[in-house]
Design a protein around this motif. Structure first.
Motif, PDB file in Angstrom:
ATOM      1  N   ALA A 178       0.843  -1.192   0.000  1.00  0.00           N
ATOM      2  CA  ALA A 178       0.000   0.000   0.000  1.00  0.00           C
ATOM      3  C   ALA A 178       0.876   1.239   0.000  1.00  0.00           C
ATOM      4  O   ALA A 178       2.090   1.164   0.212  1.00  0.00           O
ATOM      5  CB  ALA A 178      -0.926  -0.009   1.226  1.00  0.00           C
ATOM      6  N   GLY A 179       0.253   2.381  -0.230  1.00  0.00           N
ATOM      7  CA  GLY A 179       1.007   3.618  -0.150  1.00  0.00           C
ATOM      8  C   GLY A 179       0.522   4.688  -1.103  1.00  0.00           C
ATOM      9  O   GLY A 179      -0.518   4.542  -1.757  1.00  0.00           O
ATOM     10  N   MET A 180       1.292   5.749  -1.167  1.00  0.00           N
ATOM     11  CA  MET A 180       0.904   6.938  -1.912  1.00  0.00           C
ATOM     12  C   MET A 180       1.849   7.187  -3.081  1.00  0.00           C
ATOM     13  O   MET A 180       3.067   7.061  -2.957  1.00  0.00           O
ATOM     14  CB  MET A 180       0.899   8.153  -0.975  1.00  0.00           C
ATOM     15  N   LEU A 181       1.261   7.562  -4.201  1.00  0.00           N
ATOM     16  CA  LEU A 181       2.025   7.902  -5.389  1.00  0.00           C
ATOM     17  C   LEU A 181       1.230   8.918  -6.202  1.00  0.00           C
ATOM     18  O   LEU A 181       0.154   9.352  -5.780  1.00  0.00           O
ATOM     19  CB  LEU A 181       2.336   6.654  -6.206  1.00  0.00           C
ATOM     20  N   GLN A 182       1.763   9.331  -7.313  1.00  0.00           N
ATOM     21  CA  GLN A 182       1.072  10.291  -8.156  1.00  0.00           C
ATOM     22  C   GLN A 182      -0.315   9.766  -8.501  1.00  0.00           C
ATOM     23  O   GLN A 182      -0.482   8.601  -8.853  1.00  0.00           O
ATOM     24  CB  GLN A 182       1.883  10.527  -9.425  1.00  0.00           C
ATOM     25  N   ARG A 183      -1.334  10.630  -8.395  1.00  0.00           N
ATOM     26  CA  ARG A 183      -2.715  10.177  -8.567  1.00  0.00           C
ATOM     27  C   ARG A 183      -2.936   9.498  -9.916  1.00  0.00           C
ATOM     28  O   ARG A 183      -3.595   8.452 -10.001  1.00  0.00           O
ATOM     29  CB  ARG A 183      -3.698  11.344  -8.421  1.00  0.00           C
ATOM     30  N   GLU A 184      -2.384  10.055 -10.961  1.00  0.00           N
ATOM     31  CA  GLU A 184      -2.558   9.489 -12.299  1.00  0.00           C
ATOM     32  C   GLU A 184      -2.048   8.054 -12.365  1.00  0.00           C
ATOM     33  O   GLU A 184      -2.676   7.183 -12.967  1.00  0.00           O
ATOM     34  CB  GLU A 184      -1.819  10.360 -13.316  1.00  0.00           C
ATOM     35  N   VAL A 185      -0.904   7.803 -11.723  1.00  0.00           N
ATOM     36  CA  VAL A 185      -0.332   6.463 -11.712  1.00  0.00           C
ATOM     37  C   VAL A 185      -1.172   5.542 -10.825  1.00  0.00           C
ATOM     38  O   VAL A 185      -1.440   4.384 -11.185  1.00  0.00           O
ATOM     39  CB  VAL A 185       1.130   6.491 -11.232  1.00  0.00           C
ATOM     40  N   ALA A 186      -1.592   6.049  -9.671  1.00  0.00           N
ATOM     41  CA  ALA A 186      -2.417   5.255  -8.755  1.00  0.00           C
ATOM     42  C   ALA A 186      -3.717   4.824  -9.431  1.00  0.00           C
ATOM     43  O   ALA A 186      -4.144   3.672  -9.307  1.00  0.00           O
ATOM     44  CB  ALA A 186      -2.721   6.061  -7.496  1.00  0.00           C
ATOM     45  N   GLU A 187      -4.341   5.741 -10.157  1.00  0.00           N
ATOM     46  CA  GLU A 187      -5.583   5.420 -10.866  1.00  0.00           C
ATOM     47  C   GLU A 187      -5.332   4.375 -11.950  1.00  0.00           C
ATOM     48  O   GLU A 187      -6.163   3.500 -12.187  1.00  0.00           O
ATOM     49  CB  GLU A 187      -6.176   6.689 -11.478  1.00  0.00           C
ATOM     50  N   ARG A 188      -4.169   4.457 -12.592  1.00  0.00           N
ATOM     51  CA  ARG A 188      -3.836   3.495 -13.643  1.00  0.00           C
ATOM     52  C   ARG A 188      -3.685   2.083 -13.067  1.00  0.00           C
ATOM     53  O   ARG A 188      -4.149   1.111 -13.652  1.00  0.00           O
ATOM     54  CB  ARG A 188      -2.558   3.918 -14.360  1.00  0.00           C
ATOM     55  N   LEU A 189      -3.032   1.982 -11.919  1.00  0.00           N
ATOM     56  CA  LEU A 189      -2.807   0.661 -11.329  1.00  0.00           C
ATOM     57  C   LEU A 189      -4.119  -0.022 -10.960  1.00  0.00           C
ATOM     58  O   LEU A 189      -4.230  -1.243 -11.041  1.00  0.00           O
ATOM     59  CB  LEU A 189      -1.919   0.780 -10.088  1.00  0.00           C
ATOM     60  N   ALA A 190      -5.098   0.774 -10.566  1.00  0.00           N
ATOM     61  CA  ALA A 190      -6.385   0.221 -10.134  1.00  0.00           C
ATOM     62  C   ALA A 190      -7.419   0.184 -11.252  1.00  0.00           C
ATOM     63  O   ALA A 190      -8.536  -0.296 -11.041  1.00  0.00           O
ATOM     64  CB  ALA A 190      -6.927   1.037  -8.961  1.00  0.00           C
ATOM     65  N   ALA A 191      -7.075   0.657 -12.439  1.00  0.00           N
ATOM     66  CA  ALA A 191      -8.041   0.812 -13.530  1.00  0.00           C
ATOM     67  C   ALA A 191      -8.622  -0.529 -13.971  1.00  0.00           C
ATOM     68  O   ALA A 191      -7.883  -1.463 -14.288  1.00  0.00           O
ATOM     69  CB  ALA A 191      -7.382   1.502 -14.715  1.00  0.00           C
ATOM     70  N   PRO A 192      -9.953  -0.636 -14.020  1.00  0.00           N
ATOM     71  CA  PRO A 192     -10.590  -1.880 -14.475  1.00  0.00           C
ATOM     72  C   PRO A 192     -10.622  -1.951 -16.002  1.00  0.00           C
ATOM     73  O   PRO A 192     -10.345  -0.950 -16.679  1.00  0.00           O
ATOM     74  CB  PRO A 192     -12.007  -1.760 -13.905  1.00  0.00           C
ATOM     75  N   PRO A 193     -10.953  -3.104 -16.555  1.00  0.00           N
ATOM     76  CA  PRO A 193     -11.079  -3.217 -18.008  1.00  0.00           C
ATOM     77  C   PRO A 193     -12.098  -2.217 -18.555  1.00  0.00           C
ATOM     78  O   PRO A 193     -13.111  -1.933 -17.909  1.00  0.00           O
ATOM     79  CB  PRO A 193     -11.561  -4.658 -18.213  1.00  0.00           C
ATOM     80  N   GLY A 194     -11.794  -1.678 -19.734  1.00  0.00           N
ATOM     81  CA  GLY A 194     -12.711  -0.746 -20.369  1.00  0.00           C
ATOM     82  C   GLY A 194     -12.422   0.711 -20.093  1.00  0.00           C
ATOM     83  O   GLY A 194     -13.122   1.596 -20.593  1.00  0.00           O
ATOM     84  N   THR A 195     -11.396   1.003 -19.294  1.00  0.00           N
ATOM     85  CA  THR A 195     -11.037   2.387 -18.991  1.00  0.00           C
ATOM     86  C   THR A 195      -9.765   2.775 -19.731  1.00  0.00           C
ATOM     87  O   THR A 195      -8.850   1.965 -19.888  1.00  0.00           O
ATOM     88  CB  THR A 195     -10.835   2.591 -17.486  1.00  0.00           C
ATOM     89  N   LYS A 196      -9.714   4.019 -20.177  1.00  0.00           N
ATOM     90  CA  LYS A 196      -8.584   4.479 -20.987  1.00  0.00           C
ATOM     91  C   LYS A 196      -7.280   4.518 -20.200  1.00  0.00           C
ATOM     92  O   LYS A 196      -6.201   4.476 -20.780  1.00  0.00           O
ATOM     93  CB  LYS A 196      -8.891   5.867 -21.560  1.00  0.00           C
ATOM     94  N   THR A 197      -7.370   4.623 -18.877  1.00  0.00           N
ATOM     95  CA  THR A 197      -6.156   4.701 -18.063  1.00  0.00           C
ATOM     96  C   THR A 197      -5.500   3.335 -17.861  1.00  0.00           C
ATOM     97  O   THR A 197      -4.368   3.262 -17.381  1.00  0.00           O
ATOM     98  CB  THR A 197      -6.475   5.300 -16.680  1.00  0.00           C
ATOM     99  N   ARG A 198      -6.181   2.275 -18.223  1.00  0.00           N
ATOM    100  CA  ARG A 198      -5.649   0.928 -18.029  1.00  0.00           C
ATOM    101  C   ARG A 198      -4.389   0.735 -18.872  1.00  0.00           C
ATOM    102  O   ARG A 198      -4.323   1.168 -20.026  1.00  0.00           O
ATOM    103  CB  ARG A 198      -6.702  -0.101 -18.415  1.00  0.00           C
ATOM    104  N   GLY A 199      -3.373   0.083 -18.281  1.00  0.00           N
ATOM    105  CA  GLY A 199      -2.123  -0.098 -18.983  1.00  0.00           C
ATOM    106  C   GLY A 199      -1.428  -1.388 -18.597  1.00  0.00           C
ATOM    107  O   GLY A 199      -2.015  -2.275 -17.960  1.00  0.00           O
ATOM    108  N   ILE A 200      -0.159  -1.484 -18.952  1.00  0.00           N
ATOM    109  CA  ILE A 200       0.625  -2.701 -18.726  1.00  0.00           C
ATOM    110  C   ILE A 200       0.631  -3.098 -17.255  1.00  0.00           C
ATOM    111  O   ILE A 200       0.320  -4.239 -16.892  1.00  0.00           O
ATOM    112  CB  ILE A 200       2.070  -2.510 -19.223  1.00  0.00           C
TER     113      ILE A 200
END
Length: 253
Positions: free
Chosen positions: A127-149
């Motif tokens: 757990a922990g804190m990081l840049q919001r954009e990156v945090a959102e990407r890590l948790a992004a579900p299928p079908g979202t544009k932020t989803r990545g590797i």
């Protein structure tokens, strides 16, 4: 002793809000029976709350000035002065399971989570804190544009939750972006059922050409991939972990 000066080269933004620090520390309460490893403690704003839960917290800090500060203010703290990305974590934690937490440096946060993946069988919670954009990407579900590797690779082994957003105004110096706090809890998967190296290659290859459909991007790995495969017309961000496993299994090249 003077406070530690934040160093831009190390991506240091020191959290100053104790309430936020306490809230971050509480994200691993369900795993308090395990040893805790904190990445990049700086001046110990998060460390002090972790020590209330685990008197034997291990912190890994690369900045020598921060190490001096920590030794002055936390005399019994186990401090490993090293680059977290270069550490043998199994050796550092004596081969025991452990949790990972931190206010992660923005400039290496993705690398930190790739490192956690290397030790997924020893780390049931991170757990922990990081840049919001990156945090959102890590948790992004299928079908979202932020989803990545990293979204897919982490979610193959962890349940990833975005917990809350932190204002840029509670840091010294204030970053130019907001931060996000996540928690990852190891899921029940013990194996993928396909070659793990090929799975990673499929994920990286398809997201490397994310504007293309699977039938086009996957040709770099499998020129004869069937054009009528059920996933062929989709783009990588639309695929679940199970879809990527099925895609990997379908490659007979």
């Amino acid at each position: 002793m003077q406070k530690v000066k934040p160093k831009k080269a190390l991506g240091q933004h020191f959290l100053t809000d104790l309430n936020v620090a306490a809230r971050i520390a509480s994200t691993i309460d369900d795993f308090r029976e395990l040893p805790t490893l904190e990445v990049g403690p700086g001046m110990g704003v998060l460390t002090q709350f972790l020590l209330e839960k685990d008197p034997k917290v291990t912190v890994v800090e690369l900045d020598s000035e921060s190490v001096v500060w920590l030794r002055e203010h936390y005399t019994d703290l186990r401090i490993v002065e090293a680059d977290f990305l270069r550490l043998d974590l199994a050796e550092t934690m004596n081969g025991n399971p452990f949790t990972v937490i931190g206010n992660y440096p923005y400039n290496i946060s993705s690398q930190i989570f790739f490192k956690v993946l290397d030790y997924k069988d020893m780390i049931p919670c991170c757990a922990g804190m990081l840049q919001r954009e990156v945090a959102e990407r890590l948790a992004a579900p299928p079908g979202t544009k932020t989803r990545g590797i990293l979204s897919v690779l982490l979610q193959a082994w962890y349940d990833v939750s975005y917990l809350f957003t932190v204002s840029e105004h509670v840091f010294n110096p204030p970053p130019k972006v907001k931060s996000g706090v996540i928690r990852m809890v190891r899921n029940s998967r013990t194996e993928l059922g396909v070659n793990e190296a090929l799975f990673k290659s499929v994920v990286k290859t398809t997201f490397g050409q994310r504007r293309k459909t699977i039938r086009n991007s996957i040709r770099a790995i499998c020129p004869n991939f069937p054009a009528d495969h059920p996933l062929a017309g989709k783009r990588p961000e639309q695929l679940s972990v199970e879809d990527f496993i099925a895609l990997t299994a379908a490659i007979g090249c």
